[in-house]
Design an enzyme around this catalytic site. Sequence first.
Site, PDB file in Angstrom:
ATOM      1  N   HIS A 147       1.207  -1.245  -0.259  1.00 54.77           N
ATOM      2  CA  HIS A 147      -0.082   0.224  -0.230  1.00 54.77           C
ATOM      3  C   HIS A 147       0.835   1.475   0.243  1.00 54.77           C
ATOM      4  O   HIS A 147       2.508   1.157   0.252  1.00 54.77           O
ATOM      5  CB  HIS A 147      -0.901  -0.361   1.381  1.00 54.77           C
ATOM      6  CG  HIS A 147      -2.107  -0.944   1.062  1.00 54.77           C
ATOM      7  ND1 HIS A 147      -1.959  -2.769   1.536  1.00 54.77           N
ATOM      8  CD2 HIS A 147      -3.635  -0.591   0.554  1.00 54.77           C
ATOM      9  CE1 HIS A 147      -3.495  -2.472   1.325  1.00 54.77           C
ATOM     10  NE2 HIS A 147      -4.214  -1.651   0.557  1.00 54.77           N
ATOM     11  N   LYS A 151      -1.164   4.641   4.852  1.00 60.45           N
ATOM     12  CA  LYS A 151      -2.669   4.151   5.248  1.00 60.45           C
ATOM     13  C   LYS A 151      -1.542   4.143   6.921  1.00 60.45           C
ATOM     14  O   LYS A 151      -0.604   3.678   7.259  1.00 60.45           O
ATOM     15  CB  LYS A 151      -2.263   2.765   4.662  1.00 60.45           C
ATOM     16  CG  LYS A 151      -3.102   1.701   4.961  1.00 60.45           C
ATOM     17  CD  LYS A 151      -3.389   0.644   4.144  1.00 60.45           C
ATOM     18  CE  LYS A 151      -3.800  -0.489   4.640  1.00 60.45           C
ATOM     19  NZ  LYS A 151      -5.285   0.022   4.942  1.00 60.45           N
TER      20      LYS A 151
HETATM   21  N1  LIG Z   1     -13.095  -0.843   2.274  1.00 71.83           N
HETATM   22  C1  LIG Z   1     -12.539  -0.145   0.833  1.00 71.83           C
HETATM   23  O1  LIG Z   1     -12.102  -0.672  -0.541  1.00 71.83           O
HETATM   24  C2  LIG Z   1     -11.471   0.672   0.981  1.00 71.83           C
HETATM   25  C3  LIG Z   1     -11.081   0.768   2.395  1.00 71.83           C
HETATM   26  N2  LIG Z   1      -9.953   1.749   2.550  1.00 71.83           N
HETATM   27  C4  LIG Z   1      -9.939   2.570   4.027  1.00 71.83           C
HETATM   28  O2  LIG Z   1     -11.019   3.466   4.251  1.00 71.83           O
HETATM   29  C5  LIG Z   1     -10.141   3.932   5.479  1.00 71.83           C
HETATM   30  C6  LIG Z   1     -10.275   5.691   4.629  1.00 71.83           C
HETATM   31  O3  LIG Z   1      -8.433   5.413   4.020  1.00 71.83           O
HETATM   32  P1  LIG Z   1      -8.416   7.150   3.565  1.00 71.83           P
HETATM   33  O4  LIG Z   1      -9.736   7.911   2.840  1.00 71.83           O
HETATM   34  O5  LIG Z   1      -7.085   6.437   2.771  1.00 71.83           O
HETATM   35  O6  LIG Z   1      -7.705   8.325   4.783  1.00 71.83           O
HETATM   36  P2  LIG Z   1      -8.090   9.384   4.677  1.00 71.83           P
HETATM   37  O7  LIG Z   1      -7.431   9.657   6.268  1.00 71.83           O
HETATM   38  O8  LIG Z   1      -7.623   9.988   3.630  1.00 71.83           O
HETATM   39  O9  LIG Z   1      -9.094   9.702   5.903  1.00 71.83           O
HETATM   40  C7  LIG Z   1     -10.059   9.595   6.723  1.00 71.83           C
HETATM   41  C8  LIG Z   1     -11.063  11.131   6.936  1.00 71.83           C
HETATM   42  O10 LIG Z   1     -11.557  10.556   7.619  1.00 71.83           O
HETATM   43  C9  LIG Z   1     -11.641  11.588   8.724  1.00 71.83           C
HETATM   44  N3  LIG Z   1     -12.127  11.325  10.592  1.00 71.83           N
HETATM   45  C10 LIG Z   1     -11.546  10.972  11.010  1.00 71.83           C
HETATM   46  N4  LIG Z   1     -11.607  10.743  12.086  1.00 71.83           N
HETATM   47  C11 LIG Z   1     -12.848  11.024  12.004  1.00 71.83           C
HETATM   48  C12 LIG Z   1     -14.162  10.725  12.349  1.00 71.83           C
HETATM   49  N5  LIG Z   1     -14.431  10.049  14.122  1.00 71.83           N
HETATM   50  N6  LIG Z   1     -15.374  11.401  11.862  1.00 71.83           N
HETATM   51  C13 LIG Z   1     -15.714  11.172  10.642  1.00 71.83           C
HETATM   52  N7  LIG Z   1     -14.276  11.542  10.421  1.00 71.83           N
HETATM   53  C14 LIG Z   1     -12.937  11.521  10.894  1.00 71.83           C
HETATM   54  C15 LIG Z   1     -10.390  12.099   8.823  1.00 71.83           C
HETATM   55  O11 LIG Z   1     -10.084  13.524   9.003  1.00 71.83           O
HETATM   56  P3  LIG Z   1      -8.507  13.997   9.438  1.00 71.83           P
HETATM   57  O12 LIG Z   1      -7.534  13.947   8.331  1.00 71.83           O
HETATM   58  O13 LIG Z   1      -8.383  15.654   9.813  1.00 71.83           O
HETATM   59  O14 LIG Z   1      -8.463  13.245  10.678  1.00 71.83           O
HETATM   60  C16 LIG Z   1     -10.193  12.101   6.924  1.00 71.83           C
HETATM   61  O15 LIG Z   1     -10.858  13.458   6.504  1.00 71.83           O
HETATM   62  C17 LIG Z   1      -9.189   3.357   6.718  1.00 71.83           C
HETATM   63  O16 LIG Z   1      -9.481   2.785   7.251  1.00 71.83           O
HETATM   64  C18 LIG Z   1      -8.417   2.600   4.738  1.00 71.83           C
HETATM   65  O17 LIG Z   1      -7.820   1.767   4.999  1.00 71.83           O
HETATM   66  C19 LIG Z   1      -9.658   2.614   1.726  1.00 71.83           C
HETATM   67  C20 LIG Z   1      -9.819   2.427   0.364  1.00 71.83           C
HETATM   68  C21 LIG Z   1     -10.668   1.140   0.176  1.00 71.83           C
HETATM   69  O1  LIG Z   2      -6.241   2.255   3.156  1.00 68.51           O
HETATM   70  C1  LIG Z   2      -6.235   1.725   2.040  1.00 68.51           C
HETATM   71  O2  LIG Z   2      -5.743   2.930   1.009  1.00 68.51           O
HETATM   72  C2  LIG Z   2      -6.710   0.702   1.513  1.00 68.51           C
HETATM   73  N1  LIG Z   2      -7.632   0.234   2.865  1.00 68.51           N
HETATM   74  C3  LIG Z   2      -8.030  -1.230   2.282  1.00 68.51           C
HETATM   75  C4  LIG Z   2      -8.211  -2.058   2.993  1.00 68.51           C
HETATM   76  O3  LIG Z   2      -6.891  -1.743   4.136  1.00 68.51           O
HETATM   77  O4  LIG Z   2      -7.124  -3.650   3.128  1.00 68.51           O
HETATM   78  C5  LIG Z   2      -8.774  -1.173   1.437  1.00 68.51           C
HETATM   79  C6  LIG Z   2      -7.088  -0.835   0.260  1.00 68.51           C
HETATM   80  O5  LIG Z   2      -6.676  -2.235   0.148  1.00 68.51           O
HETATM   81  C7  LIG Z   2      -7.421   0.030   0.348  1.00 68.51           C
END
Ligand SMILES: NC(=O)C1=CN([C@@H]2O[C@H](COP(=O)(O)OP(=O)(O)OC[C@H]3O[C@@H](n4cnc5c(N)ncnc54)[C@H](OP(=O)(O)O)[C@@H]3O)[C@@H](O)[C@H]2O)C=CC1
Ligand SMILES: O=C(O)C1=N[C@H](C(=O)O)C[C@H](O)C1
Length: 262
Positions: A147, A151
Amino acid sequence: MPNRPNRPNTGAAPLMIAVLGAAGRMGSTVCDAVQGAPDLALGPRLDVGDDVAALAGRGVSVAVDFTVPSATEANVHALIDAGIHAVVGTTGWTEDSLARVRTHLAEDGRGLGVLVAPNFALSAVLAMRFAAQAARYFESAEVIELHHPNKVDAPSGTAMHTARAIAAVRTQAGLGTGPDATESTLDGARGAVVDGVHVHAVRLRGLVAHEEILFGNPGEQLTIRTDSFERSSFMPGVLLATRTVAERPGLTVGLDGYLDLG
Ligand SMILES: NC(=O)C1=CN([C@@H]2O[C@H](COP(=O)(O)OP(=O)(O)OC[C@H]3O[C@@H](n4cnc5c(N)ncnc54)[C@H](OP(=O)(O)O)[C@@H]3O)[C@@H](O)[C@H]2O)C=CC1
Ligand SMILES: O=C(O)C1=N[C@H](C(=O)O)C[C@H](O)C1
Protein backbone atom coordinates in the site's frame (compact mmCIF):
# COMPACT_ATOMS: atom_id res chain seq x y z
CA MET A 1 -19.73 -2.81 -12.38
CA PRO A 2 -20.36 -5.22 -15.30
CA ASN A 3 -23.15 -7.80 -14.96
CA ARG A 4 -24.14 -6.50 -11.57
CA PRO A 5 -27.35 -4.74 -10.47
CA ASN A 6 -25.53 -1.43 -10.43
CA ARG A 7 -27.87 0.46 -12.64
CA PRO A 8 -29.11 3.83 -11.47
CA ASN A 9 -32.47 3.71 -9.71
CA THR A 10 -34.72 5.27 -12.32
CA GLY A 11 -38.05 6.90 -11.74
CA ALA A 12 -37.58 7.48 -8.04
CA ALA A 13 -36.38 10.58 -6.22
CA PRO A 14 -32.57 10.55 -5.86
CA LEU A 15 -31.33 8.76 -2.75
CA MET A 16 -29.59 11.18 -0.43
CA ILE A 17 -26.14 9.95 0.57
CA ALA A 18 -24.14 11.34 3.50
CA VAL A 19 -20.38 10.82 3.53
CA LEU A 20 -18.37 10.38 6.74
CA GLY A 21 -14.67 11.13 6.33
CA ALA A 22 -15.64 13.31 3.38
CA ALA A 23 -12.36 15.21 3.23
CA GLY A 24 -10.23 12.06 3.13
CA ARG A 25 -8.74 10.28 0.13
CA MET A 26 -11.65 7.85 -0.14
CA GLY A 27 -14.35 10.15 1.21
CA SER A 28 -13.63 12.86 -1.35
CA THR A 29 -13.59 10.29 -4.16
CA VAL A 30 -16.96 8.99 -2.96
CA CYS A 31 -18.38 12.55 -2.92
CA ASP A 32 -17.32 12.99 -6.57
CA ALA A 33 -18.78 9.61 -7.55
CA VAL A 34 -22.11 10.34 -5.85
CA GLN A 35 -22.27 13.76 -7.52
CA GLY A 36 -21.71 12.07 -10.87
CA ALA A 37 -24.58 9.59 -10.39
CA PRO A 38 -27.94 10.91 -11.58
CA ASP A 39 -29.96 8.77 -9.17
CA LEU A 40 -27.98 9.80 -6.07
CA ALA A 41 -27.81 13.13 -4.30
CA LEU A 42 -24.84 14.15 -2.17
CA GLY A 43 -26.06 15.12 1.29
CA PRO A 44 -24.14 16.14 4.39
CA ARG A 45 -20.35 15.71 4.37
CA LEU A 46 -18.96 14.93 7.82
CA ASP A 47 -15.44 14.89 9.18
CA VAL A 48 -13.73 14.88 12.57
CA GLY A 49 -15.83 16.63 15.21
CA ASP A 50 -19.12 16.52 13.29
CA ASP A 51 -22.09 14.94 15.05
CA VAL A 52 -23.40 11.83 13.30
CA ALA A 53 -26.61 11.90 15.39
CA ALA A 54 -27.47 15.26 13.80
CA LEU A 55 -28.07 13.43 10.48
CA ALA A 56 -31.40 12.12 11.82
CA GLY A 57 -34.45 13.62 10.17
CA ARG A 58 -32.52 15.30 7.35
CA GLY A 59 -33.66 12.99 4.56
CA VAL A 60 -30.45 10.97 4.43
CA SER A 61 -31.09 7.38 3.23
CA VAL A 62 -27.58 5.97 3.30
CA ALA A 63 -24.30 7.05 4.88
CA VAL A 64 -20.93 5.96 3.53
CA ASP A 65 -18.13 5.72 6.11
CA PHE A 66 -14.46 5.99 5.10
CA THR A 67 -12.99 7.34 8.33
CA VAL A 68 -10.53 5.71 10.73
CA PRO A 69 -10.59 2.38 12.57
CA SER A 70 -10.98 4.12 15.95
CA ALA A 71 -14.16 5.96 14.89
CA THR A 72 -16.03 3.70 12.51
CA GLU A 73 -17.88 1.44 14.96
CA ALA A 74 -19.26 4.39 16.96
CA ASN A 75 -20.30 6.02 13.68
CA VAL A 76 -22.25 2.93 12.66
CA HIS A 77 -24.08 2.71 16.00
CA ALA A 78 -24.99 6.40 15.71
CA LEU A 79 -26.24 5.84 12.14
CA ILE A 80 -28.44 2.94 13.27
CA ASP A 81 -29.89 5.12 16.03
CA ALA A 82 -30.54 7.80 13.40
CA GLY A 83 -32.39 5.27 11.18
CA ILE A 84 -29.82 5.49 8.35
CA HIS A 85 -28.44 2.55 6.33
CA ALA A 86 -24.63 2.31 6.40
CA VAL A 87 -22.03 1.38 3.80
CA VAL A 88 -18.67 1.04 5.52
CA GLY A 89 -15.24 0.72 3.92
CA THR A 90 -13.18 1.65 6.95
CA THR A 91 -10.89 -1.04 8.31
CA GLY A 92 -10.33 -2.22 11.87
CA TRP A 93 -13.42 -4.35 12.39
CA THR A 94 -13.19 -7.40 14.66
CA GLU A 95 -15.56 -10.29 15.28
CA ASP A 96 -16.58 -8.52 18.51
CA SER A 97 -17.30 -5.13 16.91
CA LEU A 98 -19.25 -6.81 14.10
CA ALA A 99 -21.26 -8.79 16.68
CA ARG A 100 -22.19 -5.56 18.49
CA VAL A 101 -23.53 -4.08 15.25
CA ARG A 102 -25.48 -7.26 14.51
CA THR A 103 -27.07 -7.09 17.97
CA HIS A 104 -27.85 -3.38 17.64
CA LEU A 105 -29.56 -3.93 14.27
CA ALA A 106 -31.65 -6.78 15.69
CA GLU A 107 -32.66 -4.72 18.72
CA ASP A 108 -33.45 -1.70 16.54
CA GLY A 109 -35.88 -3.80 14.51
CA ARG A 110 -36.44 -1.29 11.69
CA GLY A 111 -34.84 -3.50 9.03
CA LEU A 112 -31.84 -1.25 8.49
CA GLY A 113 -28.95 -2.55 6.42
CA VAL A 114 -25.25 -2.24 7.19
CA LEU A 115 -22.51 -3.39 4.82
CA VAL A 116 -18.94 -3.59 6.11
CA ALA A 117 -16.64 -4.35 3.19
CA PRO A 118 -12.85 -4.55 3.50
CA ASN A 119 -12.48 -3.85 -0.20
CA PHE A 120 -14.92 -2.48 -2.81
CA ALA A 121 -12.77 -3.20 -5.88
CA LEU A 122 -14.13 -6.05 -7.98
CA SER A 123 -10.61 -7.42 -8.57
CA ALA A 124 -10.01 -7.64 -4.82
CA VAL A 125 -13.41 -9.20 -4.11
CA LEU A 126 -12.71 -11.85 -6.76
CA ALA A 127 -9.14 -12.38 -5.51
CA MET A 128 -10.49 -13.10 -2.02
CA ARG A 129 -13.08 -15.48 -3.45
CA PHE A 130 -10.51 -17.31 -5.61
CA ALA A 131 -8.12 -17.54 -2.65
CA ALA A 132 -10.81 -19.18 -0.52
CA GLN A 133 -11.49 -21.64 -3.35
CA ALA A 134 -7.79 -22.49 -3.72
CA ALA A 135 -6.93 -22.71 -0.02
CA ARG A 136 -7.79 -26.36 0.54
CA TYR A 137 -5.45 -27.58 -2.21
CA PHE A 138 -2.10 -26.15 -1.04
CA GLU A 139 0.34 -26.95 1.77
CA SER A 140 1.53 -23.36 2.07
CA ALA A 141 -0.33 -20.06 1.96
CA GLU A 142 0.94 -16.56 2.70
CA VAL A 143 -0.43 -13.08 1.98
CA ILE A 144 1.52 -9.97 0.95
CA GLU A 145 -0.28 -6.64 0.91
CA LEU A 146 1.31 -3.54 -0.59
CA HIS A 147 0.00 0.00 0.00
CA HIS A 148 0.72 3.71 -0.16
CA PRO A 149 2.80 4.95 2.80
CA ASN A 150 0.00 7.17 4.19
CA LYS A 151 -2.02 4.17 5.26
CA VAL A 152 -2.36 4.11 9.07
CA ASP A 153 -3.18 0.44 9.64
CA ALA A 154 -1.25 -2.75 8.94
CA PRO A 155 -1.93 -5.38 7.85
CA SER A 156 -4.66 -4.07 5.58
CA GLY A 157 -8.29 -4.98 6.27
CA THR A 158 -8.33 -6.86 2.98
CA ALA A 159 -5.30 -8.94 3.97
CA MET A 160 -6.82 -9.73 7.36
CA HIS A 161 -10.07 -10.81 5.68
CA THR A 162 -8.18 -12.88 3.09
CA ALA A 163 -6.05 -14.62 5.72
CA ARG A 164 -9.03 -15.38 7.95
CA ALA A 165 -10.92 -16.91 5.01
CA ILE A 166 -7.91 -19.01 3.99
CA ALA A 167 -7.45 -20.16 7.59
CA ALA A 168 -11.11 -21.15 7.92
CA VAL A 169 -10.92 -23.26 4.76
CA ARG A 170 -7.63 -24.86 5.85
CA THR A 171 -9.14 -25.79 9.21
CA GLN A 172 -12.20 -27.27 7.54
CA ALA A 173 -9.94 -29.27 5.19
CA GLY A 174 -7.90 -30.59 8.11
CA LEU A 175 -4.74 -28.75 7.04
CA GLY A 176 -2.43 -27.69 9.85
CA THR A 177 -0.04 -24.77 9.74
CA GLY A 178 2.11 -24.49 6.61
CA PRO A 179 5.58 -26.03 6.57
CA ASP A 180 8.18 -23.67 8.06
CA ALA A 181 11.55 -24.68 9.45
CA THR A 182 12.40 -21.20 10.74
CA GLU A 183 14.05 -21.46 14.15
CA SER A 184 15.13 -17.91 14.81
CA THR A 185 14.29 -14.59 13.17
CA LEU A 186 14.51 -10.90 13.63
CA ASP A 187 11.18 -9.67 15.03
CA GLY A 188 8.69 -9.30 12.21
CA ALA A 189 10.72 -11.12 9.57
CA ARG A 190 7.94 -13.66 9.06
CA GLY A 191 5.22 -11.02 9.15
CA ALA A 192 2.08 -10.98 11.28
CA VAL A 193 0.23 -14.24 11.86
CA VAL A 194 -3.52 -14.05 11.29
CA ASP A 195 -5.28 -17.24 12.35
CA GLY A 196 -2.09 -19.14 11.51
CA VAL A 197 -1.56 -17.48 8.09
CA HIS A 198 1.49 -15.23 7.67
CA VAL A 199 0.68 -11.73 6.36
CA HIS A 200 3.35 -9.28 5.17
CA ALA A 201 2.80 -5.53 4.74
CA VAL A 202 4.78 -3.34 2.32
CA ARG A 203 4.46 0.49 2.39
CA LEU A 204 5.91 2.18 -0.66
CA ARG A 205 5.56 5.59 -2.33
CA GLY A 206 3.79 5.18 -5.66
CA LEU A 207 1.55 2.31 -4.58
CA VAL A 208 -2.21 2.57 -4.03
CA ALA A 209 -3.63 -0.81 -2.91
CA HIS A 210 -2.32 -4.22 -3.95
CA GLU A 211 -2.34 -7.79 -2.65
CA GLU A 212 -0.67 -11.05 -3.56
CA ILE A 213 -1.89 -14.35 -2.20
CA LEU A 214 0.73 -17.06 -2.56
CA PHE A 215 -0.03 -20.78 -2.46
CA GLY A 216 2.63 -23.48 -2.66
CA ASN A 217 2.89 -27.22 -3.12
CA PRO A 218 5.94 -29.33 -3.97
CA GLY A 219 7.08 -28.17 -7.41
CA GLU A 220 4.30 -25.64 -8.03
CA GLN A 221 2.94 -22.27 -6.96
CA LEU A 222 -0.25 -20.32 -7.49
CA THR A 223 -0.19 -16.52 -7.17
CA ILE A 224 -3.40 -14.51 -7.09
CA ARG A 225 -2.78 -10.78 -7.42
CA THR A 226 -5.09 -7.78 -7.31
CA ASP A 227 -4.03 -4.19 -8.04
CA SER A 228 -5.98 -1.00 -7.44
CA PHE A 229 -4.00 1.66 -9.32
CA GLU A 230 -6.60 4.37 -8.65
CA ARG A 231 -9.28 4.97 -6.01
CA SER A 232 -11.82 5.09 -8.83
CA SER A 233 -11.54 1.27 -8.76
CA PHE A 234 -13.52 1.24 -5.51
CA MET A 235 -16.36 3.44 -6.74
CA PRO A 236 -18.56 0.98 -8.72
CA GLY A 237 -18.68 -1.22 -5.62
CA VAL A 238 -19.45 1.70 -3.32
CA LEU A 239 -22.24 2.96 -5.59
CA LEU A 240 -23.67 -0.53 -5.96
CA ALA A 241 -23.74 -0.80 -2.18
CA THR A 242 -25.43 2.57 -1.66
CA ARG A 243 -28.13 1.55 -4.13
CA THR A 244 -28.84 -1.84 -2.56
CA VAL A 245 -28.03 -1.67 1.16
CA ALA A 246 -31.64 -0.77 2.00
CA GLU A 247 -32.78 -4.04 0.40
CA ARG A 248 -30.39 -6.07 2.59
CA PRO A 249 -31.52 -5.79 6.21
CA GLY A 250 -29.03 -6.73 8.91
CA LEU A 251 -25.25 -6.86 8.74
CA THR A 252 -23.41 -8.05 5.63
CA VAL A 253 -19.63 -8.44 5.73
CA GLY A 254 -17.91 -8.26 2.35
CA LEU A 255 -19.18 -6.92 -0.97
CA ASP A 256 -19.34 -10.51 -2.27
CA GLY A 257 -22.53 -10.81 -0.22
CA TYR A 258 -24.12 -8.29 -2.64
CA LEU A 259 -22.80 -9.92 -5.82
CA ASP A 260 -24.08 -12.97 -7.62
CA LEU A 261 -20.75 -14.82 -7.60
CA GLY A 262 -22.27 -18.31 -7.53
N1 LIG B 1 -13.10 -0.85 1.68
C1 LIG B 1 -12.36 -0.28 0.72
O1 LIG B 1 -12.53 -0.60 -0.48
C2 LIG B 1 -11.32 0.71 1.09
C3 LIG B 1 -11.11 1.00 2.41
N2 LIG B 1 -10.24 1.95 2.77
C4 LIG B 1 -10.18 2.27 4.19
O2 LIG B 1 -10.91 3.48 4.39
C5 LIG B 1 -10.37 4.20 5.50
C6 LIG B 1 -10.04 5.62 5.06
O3 LIG B 1 -8.99 5.57 4.12
P1 LIG B 1 -8.46 6.92 3.46
O4 LIG B 1 -9.57 7.66 2.83
O5 LIG B 1 -7.29 6.53 2.65
O6 LIG B 1 -7.98 7.71 4.76
P2 LIG B 1 -7.87 9.32 4.98
O7 LIG B 1 -7.01 9.49 6.18
O8 LIG B 1 -7.50 9.97 3.71
O9 LIG B 1 -9.37 9.74 5.32
C7 LIG B 1 -10.00 9.55 6.55
C8 LIG B 1 -10.87 10.76 6.79
O10 LIG B 1 -11.68 10.51 7.94
C9 LIG B 1 -11.59 11.68 8.77
N3 LIG B 1 -11.93 11.28 10.14
C10 LIG B 1 -11.12 10.89 11.11
N4 LIG B 1 -11.83 10.61 12.22
C11 LIG B 1 -13.13 10.86 11.91
C12 LIG B 1 -14.35 10.80 12.64
N5 LIG B 1 -14.38 10.43 13.91
N6 LIG B 1 -15.50 11.12 12.00
C13 LIG B 1 -15.48 11.51 10.72
N7 LIG B 1 -14.35 11.63 9.99
C14 LIG B 1 -13.20 11.29 10.58
C15 LIG B 1 -10.17 12.16 8.57
O11 LIG B 1 -10.00 13.49 9.01
P3 LIG B 1 -8.53 13.98 9.49
O12 LIG B 1 -7.62 13.77 8.34
O13 LIG B 1 -8.77 15.43 9.84
O14 LIG B 1 -8.18 13.15 10.67
C16 LIG B 1 -10.05 12.03 7.07
O15 LIG B 1 -10.65 13.11 6.39
C17 LIG B 1 -9.18 3.37 5.97
O16 LIG B 1 -9.59 2.53 7.03
C18 LIG B 1 -8.81 2.54 4.75
O17 LIG B 1 -8.15 1.36 5.08
C19 LIG B 1 -9.52 2.64 1.85
C20 LIG B 1 -9.65 2.37 0.51
C21 LIG B 1 -10.58 1.38 0.02
O1 LIG C 1 -6.04 2.24 3.12
C1 LIG C 1 -6.22 1.88 1.92
O2 LIG C 1 -5.78 2.53 0.96
C2 LIG C 1 -6.98 0.67 1.65
N1 LIG C 1 -7.57 0.08 2.65
C3 LIG C 1 -8.35 -1.10 2.60
C4 LIG C 1 -7.66 -2.20 3.36
O3 LIG C 1 -7.03 -1.94 4.39
O4 LIG C 1 -7.78 -3.36 2.96
C5 LIG C 1 -8.73 -1.48 1.19
C6 LIG C 1 -7.66 -1.23 0.18
O5 LIG C 1 -6.65 -2.16 0.37
C7 LIG C 1 -7.13 0.20 0.27
